[in-house]
Structures are given as C-alpha cells and as structure tokens.
Motif scaffolding. Sequence first.
Motif, PDB file in Angstrom:
ATOM      1  N   ARG A 174       0.830  -1.213   0.000  1.00 61.25           N
ATOM      2  CA  ARG A 174       0.000   0.000   0.000  1.00 61.25           C
ATOM      3  C   ARG A 174       0.863   1.261   0.000  1.00 61.25           C
ATOM      4  O   ARG A 174       0.540   2.251  -0.644  1.00 61.25           O
ATOM      5  CB  ARG A 174      -0.928  -0.022   1.226  1.00 61.25           C
ATOM      6  CG  ARG A 174      -1.788   1.222   1.394  1.00 61.25           C
ATOM      7  CD  ARG A 174      -2.922   0.997   2.388  1.00 61.25           C
ATOM      8  NE  ARG A 174      -2.466   0.558   3.695  1.00 61.25           N
ATOM      9  CZ  ARG A 174      -1.999   1.376   4.646  1.00 61.25           C
ATOM     10  NH1 ARG A 174      -1.889   2.674   4.422  1.00 61.25           N
ATOM     11  NH2 ARG A 174      -1.630   0.893   5.825  1.00 61.25           N
ATOM     12  N   LEU A 175       1.980   1.213   0.730  1.00 62.70           N
ATOM     13  CA  LEU A 175       2.828   2.399   0.880  1.00 62.70           C
ATOM     14  C   LEU A 175       4.019   2.383  -0.083  1.00 62.70           C
ATOM     15  O   LEU A 175       4.887   3.241  -0.013  1.00 62.70           O
ATOM     16  CB  LEU A 175       3.339   2.491   2.323  1.00 62.70           C
ATOM     17  CG  LEU A 175       2.264   2.580   3.412  1.00 62.70           C
ATOM     18  CD1 LEU A 175       2.893   2.539   4.794  1.00 62.70           C
ATOM     19  CD2 LEU A 175       1.445   3.856   3.241  1.00 62.70           C
ATOM     20  N   ASP A 176       4.065   1.391  -0.953  1.00 66.99           N
ATOM     21  CA  ASP A 176       5.178   1.249  -1.890  1.00 66.99           C
ATOM     22  C   ASP A 176       6.511   1.127  -1.153  1.00 66.99           C
ATOM     23  O   ASP A 176       7.493   1.792  -1.504  1.00 66.99           O
ATOM     24  CB  ASP A 176       5.205   2.435  -2.871  1.00 66.99           C
ATOM     25  CG  ASP A 176       5.933   2.081  -4.154  1.00 66.99           C
ATOM     26  OD1 ASP A 176       6.155   0.876  -4.387  1.00 66.99           O
ATOM     27  OD2 ASP A 176       6.303   2.996  -4.909  1.00 66.99           O
ATOM     28  N   LEU A 177       6.529   0.274  -0.145  1.00 65.98           N
ATOM     29  CA  LEU A 177       7.740   0.044   0.655  1.00 65.98           C
ATOM     30  C   LEU A 177       8.226  -1.390   0.444  1.00 65.98           C
ATOM     31  O   LEU A 177       7.558  -2.201  -0.200  1.00 65.98           O
ATOM     32  CB  LEU A 177       7.445   0.285   2.145  1.00 65.98           C
ATOM     33  CG  LEU A 177       7.043   1.709   2.518  1.00 65.98           C
ATOM     34  CD1 LEU A 177       6.598   1.767   3.983  1.00 65.98           C
ATOM     35  CD2 LEU A 177       8.188   2.689   2.262  1.00 65.98           C
ATOM     36  N   VAL A 178       9.378  -1.688   1.019  1.00 63.10           N
ATOM     37  CA  VAL A 178       9.961  -3.025   0.912  1.00 63.10           C
ATOM     38  C   VAL A 178       9.309  -3.946   1.949  1.00 63.10           C
ATOM     39  O   VAL A 178       9.232  -3.588   3.130  1.00 63.10           O
ATOM     40  CB  VAL A 178      11.482  -2.956   1.175  1.00 63.10           C
ATOM     41  CG1 VAL A 178      12.103  -4.348   1.132  1.00 63.10           C
ATOM     42  CG2 VAL A 178      12.158  -2.041   0.152  1.00 63.10           C
ATOM     43  N   GLY A 179       8.847  -5.104   1.511  1.00 66.52           N
ATOM     44  CA  GLY A 179       8.230  -6.072   2.430  1.00 66.52           C
ATOM     45  C   GLY A 179       9.254  -7.066   2.950  1.00 66.52           C
ATOM     46  O   GLY A 179      10.396  -7.106   2.477  1.00 66.52           O
ATOM     47  N   PRO A 180       8.852  -7.877   3.927  1.00 62.55           N
ATOM     48  CA  PRO A 180       9.787  -8.865   4.506  1.00 62.55           C
ATOM     49  C   PRO A 180      10.046 -10.012   3.525  1.00 62.55           C
ATOM     50  O   PRO A 180       9.113 -10.656   3.070  1.00 62.55           O
ATOM     51  CB  PRO A 180       9.050  -9.357   5.762  1.00 62.55           C
ATOM     52  CG  PRO A 180       7.595  -9.130   5.469  1.00 62.55           C
ATOM     53  CD  PRO A 180       7.518  -7.932   4.560  1.00 62.55           C
ATOM     54  N   ILE A 181      11.317 -10.258   3.228  1.00 60.54           N
ATOM     55  CA  ILE A 181      11.678 -11.239   2.203  1.00 60.54           C
ATOM     56  C   ILE A 181      11.930 -12.619   2.806  1.00 60.54           C
ATOM     57  O   ILE A 181      12.022 -13.609   2.103  1.00 60.54           O
ATOM     58  CB  ILE A 181      12.909 -10.744   1.392  1.00 60.54           C
ATOM     59  CG1 ILE A 181      13.051 -11.527   0.082  1.00 60.54           C
ATOM     60  CG2 ILE A 181      14.203 -10.831   2.202  1.00 60.54           C
ATOM     61  CD1 ILE A 181      11.913 -11.349  -0.884  1.00 60.54           C
ATOM     62  N   VAL A 182      12.028 -12.687   4.127  1.00 57.17           N
ATOM     63  CA  VAL A 182      12.439 -13.951   4.735  1.00 57.17           C
ATOM     64  C   VAL A 182      11.820 -14.097   6.121  1.00 57.17           C
ATOM     65  O   VAL A 182      11.621 -13.102   6.829  1.00 57.17           O
ATOM     66  CB  VAL A 182      13.987 -14.039   4.822  1.00 57.17           C
ATOM     67  CG1 VAL A 182      14.564 -12.873   5.627  1.00 57.17           C
ATOM     68  CG2 VAL A 182      14.457 -15.365   5.398  1.00 57.17           C
ATOM     69  N   GLU A 183      11.509 -15.322   6.484  1.00 56.74           N
ATOM     70  CA  GLU A 183      11.043 -15.647   7.840  1.00 56.74           C
ATOM     71  C   GLU A 183      12.032 -16.648   8.440  1.00 56.74           C
ATOM     72  O   GLU A 183      12.617 -17.459   7.732  1.00 56.74           O
ATOM     73  CB  GLU A 183       9.616 -16.208   7.777  1.00 56.74           C
ATOM     74  CG  GLU A 183       9.144 -17.058   8.942  1.00 56.74           C
ATOM     75  CD  GLU A 183       9.052 -16.387  10.304  1.00 56.74           C
ATOM     76  OE1 GLU A 183       8.785 -15.170  10.379  1.00 56.74           O
ATOM     77  OE2 GLU A 183       9.235 -17.097  11.302  1.00 56.74           O
ATOM     78  N   GLN A 184      12.229 -16.542   9.743  1.00 58.12           N
ATOM     79  CA  GLN A 184      13.151 -17.456  10.426  1.00 58.12           C
ATOM     80  C   GLN A 184      12.390 -18.259  11.481  1.00 58.12           C
ATOM     81  O   GLN A 184      12.308 -17.882  12.633  1.00 58.12           O
ATOM     82  CB  GLN A 184      14.292 -16.672  11.086  1.00 58.12           C
ATOM     83  CG  GLN A 184      15.349 -17.579  11.684  1.00 58.12           C
ATOM     84  CD  GLN A 184      16.621 -16.832  12.090  1.00 58.12           C
ATOM     85  OE1 GLN A 184      17.039 -16.933  13.225  1.00 58.12           O
ATOM     86  NE2 GLN A 184      17.220 -16.097  11.182  1.00 58.12           N
ATOM     87  N   PRO A 185      11.822 -19.388  11.073  1.00 54.68           N
ATOM     88  CA  PRO A 185      11.075 -20.218  12.016  1.00 54.68           C
ATOM     89  C   PRO A 185      11.908 -21.400  12.506  1.00 54.68           C
ATOM     90  O   PRO A 185      12.903 -21.777  11.873  1.00 54.68           O
ATOM     91  CB  PRO A 185       9.925 -20.738  11.152  1.00 54.68           C
ATOM     92  CG  PRO A 185      10.574 -20.926   9.805  1.00 54.68           C
ATOM     93  CD  PRO A 185      11.684 -19.885   9.691  1.00 54.68           C
ATOM     94  N   GLU A 186      11.469 -21.978  13.596  1.00 56.34           N
ATOM     95  CA  GLU A 186      12.030 -23.271  13.985  1.00 56.34           C
ATOM     96  C   GLU A 186      11.520 -24.297  12.973  1.00 56.34           C
ATOM     97  O   GLU A 186      10.360 -24.272  12.584  1.00 56.34           O
ATOM     98  CB  GLU A 186      11.570 -23.660  15.388  1.00 56.34           C
ATOM     99  CG  GLU A 186      12.128 -25.005  15.826  1.00 56.34           C
ATOM    100  CD  GLU A 186      11.725 -25.408  17.233  1.00 56.34           C
ATOM    101  OE1 GLU A 186      12.184 -26.469  17.685  1.00 56.34           O
ATOM    102  OE2 GLU A 186      10.948 -24.684  17.877  1.00 56.34           O
ATOM    103  N   TYR A 187      12.418 -25.183  12.534  1.00 63.15           N
ATOM    104  CA  TYR A 187      11.991 -26.230  11.605  1.00 63.15           C
ATOM    105  C   TYR A 187      12.879 -27.446  11.777  1.00 63.15           C
ATOM    106  O   TYR A 187      14.102 -27.353  11.697  1.00 63.15           O
ATOM    107  CB  TYR A 187      12.079 -25.732  10.161  1.00 63.15           C
ATOM    108  CG  TYR A 187      11.597 -26.716   9.114  1.00 63.15           C
ATOM    109  CD1 TYR A 187      10.347 -27.326   9.216  1.00 63.15           C
ATOM    110  CD2 TYR A 187      12.390 -27.024   8.008  1.00 63.15           C
ATOM    111  CE1 TYR A 187       9.902 -28.218   8.249  1.00 63.15           C
ATOM    112  CE2 TYR A 187      11.948 -27.912   7.033  1.00 63.15           C
ATOM    113  CZ  TYR A 187      10.699 -28.506   7.157  1.00 63.15           C
ATOM    114  OH  TYR A 187      10.250 -29.391   6.198  1.00 63.15           O
ATOM    115  N   ASN A 188      12.250 -28.557  12.070  1.00 63.92           N
ATOM    116  CA  ASN A 188      12.984 -29.822  12.170  1.00 63.92           C
ATOM    117  C   ASN A 188      11.974 -30.959  12.048  1.00 63.92           C
ATOM    118  O   ASN A 188      10.772 -30.709  11.889  1.00 63.92           O
ATOM    119  CB  ASN A 188      13.795 -29.900  13.474  1.00 63.92           C
ATOM    120  CG  ASN A 188      12.928 -29.661  14.696  1.00 63.92           C
ATOM    121  OD1 ASN A 188      11.947 -30.374  14.921  1.00 63.92           O
ATOM    122  ND2 ASN A 188      13.267 -28.641  15.483  1.00 63.92           N
ATOM    123  N   LEU A 189      12.468 -32.175  12.130  1.00 63.61           N
ATOM    124  CA  LEU A 189      11.607 -33.350  11.953  1.00 63.61           C
ATOM    125  C   LEU A 189      10.469 -33.428  12.960  1.00 63.61           C
ATOM    126  O   LEU A 189       9.485 -34.139  12.736  1.00 63.61           O
ATOM    127  CB  LEU A 189      12.451 -34.622  12.035  1.00 63.61           C
ATOM    128  CG  LEU A 189      13.214 -34.961  10.746  1.00 63.61           C
ATOM    129  CD1 LEU A 189      14.353 -35.922  11.033  1.00 63.61           C
ATOM    130  CD2 LEU A 189      12.257 -35.554   9.716  1.00 63.61           C
TER     131      LEU A 189
END
Length: 334
Positions: A174-189
């Motif tokens: 909406r504001l013509d800004l940069v959005g978040p390109i990456v998320e850092q979640p916990e991830y494992n089996l």
Amino acid sequence: MVAGGNMHYKNLGRSGLKVSQLSYGAWVSFGNQLDVKEAKALLQCCRDHGVNFFDNAEVYANGRAEEIMGQAIRELGWRRSDLVISTKIFWGGPGPNDKGLSRKHIVEGTRASLRRLDMEYVDVLYCHRPDAATPIEETVRAVNHVIDRGWAFYWGTSEWSAQQITEAWAVANRLDLVGPIVEQPEYNLLSRHKVELEYLPLYSIYGLGLTTWSPLASGVLTGKYSKGNIPPDSRFALDNYKNLASRSLVDDVLRKVNGLKPIADELGVPLSQLAIAWCASNPNVSSVITGATKESQIIENMKALDVIPLLTPDVLEKIDAVVQSKPKRPESYR
C-alpha cells in the motif's frame, strides 16, 4: 579462502541475495560458551566449508555475541562483501523502550547492533518476534527507514504468523515500501506445521524465503540424549536450559529418535546429518542455520550436504512413517 567443495548458494526467497545452504548461528555459543579466540576458529572453519551466512541477534548473550562475532571477523581480515550477516531486533534491554518493534527501538536497536558488530550495515535485519503493542505499519515504516539509510539491505521476520507476515506485506504494498523477504522459524523433523502448512501460500505470493533454526531440535535429533542421560558438556546441562530439557526429552520424542536411527544407519550417516539434510532438502528453505561450539561439530554438520542427494522420495517416506509429523494439507493447497 577455500570455498566448500559442495556448498550450494540459494537465493534468499525471491531476493537476489545468495546465502549458503547451511549457515552458522551464534545463539547458544558466542558469549555464553565461547570467546573471540574460539569464535575465530569456528568462523574460519565455516568459511573453509563455503558458509557465507552468519546469524546473530541483539539479545544473544546480551549483546556480547555481536561483539564477539564482529571482533572475530575483523581480526580474520575478511572482506565484508564476501559475508552475509544478519541480526535480530526485539529484546534490547530492560527499559520500556528497549524492546519491541517501535520505530524508536528498531532505529536505536539497529544502530546499537551495528556498533557492537563494528559494521556499517547488516545484510538482513529480522524482527525477532511479533510485537502486539506496535502497529505493523509503524514497524514496516521503521524497517524501511533503516534500509533507506543503508544500515540493512533486506528485512525479515522470526516466528511471525502467516497472518502477521501477510499484514506486513499489505502495508508495504500500500505504501510502496519493501516487504519482509524472509522468515526465520524453527523447523525440524519434530516441528513442521508452520513451514509446511501455515506459510504455504506465502512462498508463491510474496516469494518468502526461510532461514530455519534448530534443525536438531536443540540436539535431541543427534540421538545423544536417552532416558535419564544428559551429557555434561551438552546444552541441556546448562542451567538456563533445564526446563527445555524436561520438555523435549519426553518418551514420545525419544521413541521417534530411536526409530530414525536405522534409517540413518542404512544410509551410512549419523542421525544429525540426516536431520540437517532433511531440513535443507525442503525447496522453500533458503538456508538451515546450524549451531556448534566445536570445530568437529561444524565439520560433521557440513557433511550433511552430501546426504541431501540421498534423500529419495522412498527415504523421505520412511522418515515420515517414523516421525508422523507431516501436517495434513487442505485440498486447496495441493
């Protein structure tokens, strides 16, 4: 500088930034268990294996982790452009404005992190948790201010919900800004729901990348813990991890770990390498953040790169049958 023979570099989500498929995080080690001399040896070992991405946060060892990493990199004399450095802002201190994602703390926290790292910029700045007390618009504008000043090149989130990431993107668009390109979640089996189900629409809509943490579920997936046995030099032996230990080492988990061992044996690899390779083999994962307090652990972790090609559909099915943690997808996402 030796590049790792088999390290692959993947784009961080839909951005042009290339990160090593395995990376190194300073969470438990720097400042708590290691000082500059040891940090230098570990970082050099990572570089020798082709790692270019190093993760930190303002809260790690109350800022000491950033100082150690910065000093180690300075003493190693590395070229800044060869490295991808990230830090995370949320918990910056005891004062009412020292935490959260207000414009004030994002700007002050980023500048304080850069001072500790002794760097002009970080490549990726993460919002370390969602902040219910700050409007997402304020956070998106503040991070964009940081990017416009050249203090960070990209930004992302850590442990945000799909809904919150979607809201951040709506504001950015909406504001013509940069959005978040990456998320850092916990991830494992043992922890898959967010990555494999909740975030599913975000990969194609926003080109969201992932830098995942805890591929070994805090060491549980190394197979080194068994009922009533906690090695004295392991993380769970540290006082501040005691409650984590009691939570993670429940019977059900140990049963799954024991069920995975024969699969690893059949491939002729340690369970830890199988677990890391499994995370890295997910096409939506840009980089798997590994931790290590000893060079030998880094060398072992990096061998997971050789295991990725062994993860045939057949092997993945066997793994799923043991861990039984694969989220059920709604029909519409198939």
